[in-house]
Enzyme design. Structure first.
Site, PDB file in Angstrom:
ATOM      1  CE  LYS A 159      -4.177  -1.608   2.375  1.00 48.15           C
ATOM      2  NZ  LYS A 159      -4.977  -1.442   3.587  1.00 48.15           N
ATOM      3  CE  LYS A 166      -5.769  -8.608  -1.775  1.00 46.27           C
ATOM      4  NZ  LYS A 166      -5.603  -8.339  -0.378  1.00 46.27           N
ATOM      5  CE  LYS A 187     -15.437  -2.765  -2.755  1.00 46.59           C
ATOM      6  NZ  LYS A 187     -16.723  -2.238  -2.982  1.00 46.59           N
TER       7      LYS A 187
END
Ligand code: TYM
Length: 332
Positions: free
Chosen positions: A112, A195, A198
């Site tokens: 991230k 995977k 969002k």
């Protein structure tokens, strides 16, 4: 009864199919056999910027979806993380027990923060897993039902629990991850090697539960498979078909072997069309129930208030023990 605890972020609005199959579905089952604590993790959500109005709406929306998915406030404790101040309090203690290098090795953080750039990455995002550790340890959870992507955070939880127990005195239950193999990782419909998520999925690869079911049906019908024609579960060589079989099998409680038999000699088109229908049939009442819970915010808020009260009783007891073990002077 053994205890389970888990959490889900409110950030995204609608849950996606990976959230449901990987985690929430297990939560619903476990409330029958376990002392179950489930929460909407709004403290975790603010590790990235949030619009206040949207955060509030999405937190209630998350709770509504959890109820619509089958959580029953009579059978489990459902609450909002920020309603229980002990999470932040134990989070601080856990920060002080975690090595900087240890926290730096968390792969979700690395991914991230690399995406956001160092300047836009908050210290909160860095310590995110440590707050999650506190979430779990506060309730002395025996098991934590999550998807595969959370495994490293549960490992950290185990390490810190053991560290505290050794340094002070046996205090925390060391929790096990509860990860159902078949649904541990639901994949993007367009790129079945990553995977479903969002942030990473393409819009066509991501199935949001609250989207128009017709739009989701289309996504199933145009799911990426392979150039072979045989419908067979083979995660390595046929990831697309295998992902569809997993979803189909789980939503209908039919074994993959049975599906392989049913679709022997039939093409991918038939499988996709049928799965689209299976999904629409499942999601339509789910959406209706979510709407019903949202239409009655007073009831929803009172469910969450009751949940927070139950959660606080447990959390406060653990925190008091921890403060005592650390050597804090009791507040008289
Ligand atoms: P979150 O909100 O990202 O996801 C909620 C749950 O959904 C699972 N999941 C998936 N499972 C299978 N396939 C997928 N493609 C998929 N995508 C998501 C996640 O594994 C998760 O179980 N850090 C947590 C929230 C959290 C928490 C906790 C969990 C905070 N405190 C304490 C357990 C215990 C998270 O961000 O989940």
């Amino acid at each position: 009864r053994p205890r389970v605890l888990s959490g889900i972020q409110p950030t995204a609005g609608s849950f996606h199919l990976g959230n449901y199959l990987g985690a929430v579905r297990q939560w619903v089952a476990l409330q029958e056999t376990h002392d179950a604590f489930y929460m909407v993790v709004d403290l975790h959500a603010i590790t990235v910027p949030q619009d206040p109005k949207e955060l509030r709406a999405n937190t209630r929306l998350a709770a509504a979806q959890l109820l619509a998915a089958g959580l029953d406030p009579e059978r489990c404790t459902l609450f909002v993380q920020s309603h229980v101040p002990e999470h932040a309090q134990l989070g601080w203690v856990m920060n002080c027990l975690t090595g900087f290098g240890e926290a730096s090795r968390m792969t979700q953080f690395k991914d991230k923060s690399a995406k956001q750039g160092a300047e836009r990455t908050t210290v909160g995002l860095f310590t995110y897993p440590i707050l999650q550790v506190a979430d779990i340890l506060l309730y002395q959870a025996d098991a934590v039902p999550v998807g595969e992507d959370q495994r490293q955070h549960i490992e950290l939880t185990r390490d810190l629990a053991e560290r505290f127990n050794t340094r002070y005195a046996p205090t925390f239950t060391v929790p096990e991850p509860y990860i159902v193999k078949e649904t541990a990782r639901i994949y993007d419909l367009q790129d079945p090697t990553v995977k479903m998520s969002k942030s990473a999925s393409s819009p066509k690869g991501l199935v949001n539960l609250l989207d128009d079911p017709k739009a989701s049906a289309k996504k199933f019908k145009s799911a990426v498979t392979d150039t072979d024609t045989v419908i067979r579960y083979d995660a390595e060589n046929k990831p697309g078909v295998s992902n569809l079989l997993t979803i189909y099998s789980t939503l209908t409680a039919t074994s993959v072997a049975e599906l392989e038999e049913r679709y022997a000699g039939k093409g991918y088109g038939a499988l996709k069309t049928d799965l689209a229908e299976v999904f629409v049939d499942w999601v339509t009442p789910f959406r209706a129930r979510t709407e019903e819970y949202l239409d009655d915010p007073e009831t929803l808020d009172s469910v969450l208030a009751k949940g927070a009260e139950k959660a606080r009783t447990v959390a406060a007891e653990t925190l008091a023990t921890v403060y005592d073990r650390i050597g804090f002077v009791p507040a008289k």
